[in-house]
Enzyme design. Structure first.
Site, PDB file in Angstrom:
ATOM      1  N   HIS A  69      54.467  68.640  63.402  1.00 12.58           N
ATOM      2  CA  HIS A  69      55.474  69.047  64.379  1.00 12.58           C
ATOM      3  C   HIS A  69      55.361  70.524  64.730  1.00 12.58           C
ATOM      4  CE1 HIS A  69      58.660  71.021  61.853  1.00 12.58           C
ATOM      5  NE2 HIS A  69      58.286  70.193  60.905  1.00 12.58           N
ATOM      6  N   ASP A 185      57.174  76.329  58.129  1.00 11.10           N
ATOM      7  CA  ASP A 185      57.592  74.962  58.454  1.00 11.10           C
ATOM      8  C   ASP A 185      57.784  74.929  59.971  1.00 11.10           C
ATOM      9  OD1 ASP A 185      58.733  72.501  58.768  1.00 11.10           O
ATOM     10  OD2 ASP A 185      60.586  72.939  57.721  1.00 11.10           O
ATOM     11  N   GLU A 215      60.996  67.438  65.804  1.00 11.84           N
ATOM     12  CA  GLU A 215      61.057  66.866  64.448  1.00 11.84           C
ATOM     13  C   GLU A 215      62.325  67.309  63.736  1.00 11.84           C
ATOM     14  OE1 GLU A 215      60.315  66.638  60.050  1.00 11.84           O
ATOM     15  OE2 GLU A 215      60.827  68.379  61.272  1.00 11.84           O
ATOM     16  N   GLU A 216      62.667  68.569  63.918  1.00 17.00           N
ATOM     17  CA  GLU A 216      63.776  69.162  63.160  1.00 17.00           C
ATOM     18  C   GLU A 216      65.145  68.589  63.548  1.00 17.00           C
ATOM     19  OE1 GLU A 216      63.468  70.902  60.588  1.00 17.00           O
ATOM     20  OE2 GLU A 216      61.587  72.016  60.657  1.00 17.00           O
ATOM     21  N   ASP A 238      53.141  68.348  56.870  1.00 14.68           N
ATOM     22  CA  ASP A 238      54.360  69.146  56.884  1.00 14.68           C
ATOM     23  C   ASP A 238      54.376  70.076  55.678  1.00 14.68           C
ATOM     24  OD1 ASP A 238      57.073  69.981  57.508  1.00 14.68           O
ATOM     25  OD2 ASP A 238      57.341  68.046  58.488  1.00 14.68           O
ATOM     26  N   HIS A 326      63.167  76.942  55.224  1.00 12.76           N
ATOM     27  CA  HIS A 326      64.248  77.153  56.203  1.00 12.76           C
ATOM     28  C   HIS A 326      64.935  78.523  56.034  1.00 12.76           C
ATOM     29  CE1 HIS A 326      64.718  72.791  57.838  1.00 12.76           C
ATOM     30  NE2 HIS A 326      63.465  73.195  57.766  1.00 12.76           N
TER      31      HIS A 326
HETATM   32 ZN   LIG Z   1      58.918  70.468  58.822  1.00 13.00          ZN
END
Ligand SMILES: [Zn+2]
Length: 352
Positions: A69, A185, A215-216, A238, A326
């Site tokens: 992604h 990410d 994707e998120e 990922d 994140h």
């Molecule tokens: Zn991811």
């Protein structure tokens, strides 16, 4: 490292992946037989079989979709008030504890980086000098955050509108044997996909690298791409949690830094195909590529929607262990990046 830095510093929140897609398109020029963008915006890159020697390609080769992604967690502008302060809604799962006193970039036009504006994001709470004790112990919530551009209200209103993308601003740095940046990410997985394909010379399978969107916010791009492509096998690339740090017991670490590519057996959205897991593991052992098994109790990857597309797809997630996921200081070990790239290339070259 140049490519990874460019990937990590190019803004692209869910539904606003345009700049990242353009960057990847330029990087993969000549690497695939066919490149196109699908309806939702995912970049679909197909390479037909390239068998070694004089072997003829199979009439119906195995079709492998490799999904990475492109989107990152970020925000969309939801309101500009009369004083010029900007409110946002999150696109993707932020932890409000990581969002104090951040520099941000507001992107009023996805096609024009020159229109980007800097800003400062803070929660609407009193500074520590005047805050009551109860306020000091409270973690502000996402809806309390606002952005200050340092510009007069009329100028902000002219430049910024509801729906504009906002991303955090953070440095890309080499720290020890690791890389530290925001949105590793999932830009590190985009890097893995590109570098693995550059490495791979011969393969009997048809390989479709898909740089997916959204994707998120629920694995959305992978769902429609997999539906259209009908792959036999789907590999999601990922990052995965790597909580091998103080304050977390060993059994909760999910993966460990420097221990190689993570072969994900299960996460919150899918269970890896048993035979694929075995195949990746034995291949890694045979080729001397560092690897580890992992299970992520919550959260999912593109494997979740690929697996259930059409009549079903055999899927697995291959991940780069990532500390502090994140946050704007996500951290990956160089050895793990390379191991993931090498294992992916070895697998794609081996499929009959
Ligand atoms: Zn991811």
């Amino acid at each position: 490292m140049k490519l990874l830095e460019a990937l990590c510093t190019t803004p692209g929140v869910p539904g606003r992946e345009h700049r990242v897609r353009k960057l990847i398109e330029a990087e993969i020029d000549g690497l695939f037989d066919e490149v196109r963008t699908d309806t939702m915006g995912s970049l679909i890159c197909t390479r037909r079989p390239r068998p070694a020697g004089k072997k003829k390609p199979a009439a119906n080769p195995t079709r492998i979709m490799v999904a990475a992604h492109m989107d990152q967690i970020g925000f969309l502008v939801s309101h500009v008030d009369d004083k010029g302060f900007i409110r946002v809604v999150p696109a993707g799962g932020f932890d409000a504890r990581n969002l104090f006193a951040r520099m941000v970039t507001i992107c009023p036009d996805v096609h024009k980086p020159e229109s980007d504006l800097p800003g400062v994001m803070n929660p609407g709470v009193k500074p520590i000098h005047v805050a009551e004790q109860a306020d000091r112990n409270k973690v502000p919530e996402l809806h309390e955050l606002f952005i200050d551009t340092g510009l007069p209200a009329d100028e902000v209103k002219k430049k910024v509108k509801v729906g504009d993308m906002v991303v955090l601003r953070a440095a890309f740095a080499k720290v020890g044997h690791t890389v530290v940046s925001q949105c590793l990410d999932n830009r590190v997985a985009c890097w893995v996909a590109v570098r693995a394909m550059q490495k791979l010379k011969h393969h009997a399978a048809e390989i479709i690298a898909v740089f997916t969107v959204q994707e998120e916010v629920g694995l959305r791009g992978a769902r429609t791409s997999a539906y259209a492509l009908r792959p036999h096998i789907g590999i999601a690339l990922d990052t995965t949690l790597c909580i091998d740090i103080p304050g977390t017991p060993g059994e909760m670490s999910v993966s460990r830094q420097g221990q190689g590519a993570a072969i994900t057996c299960m996460d919150g959205a899918s269970i890896g195909d048993y035979e694929l897991i075995e195949q990746f593991e034995s291949l890694a052992a045979r080729k001397g590529i560092r690897h580890q098994r992992s299970i992520m109790p919550r959260g999912g990857t593109d494997a979740g929607t690929m697996q259930a597309a059409g009549e079903g797809v055999r899927t697995m997630t291959l991940s780069v262990p990532t500390r502090y996921i994140h946050t704007v200081t996500e951290m990956v070990h160089e050895d793990d990046m390379h191991a993931t790239r090498d294992l992916l290339a070895a697998y794609l070259g081996e499929v009959k």
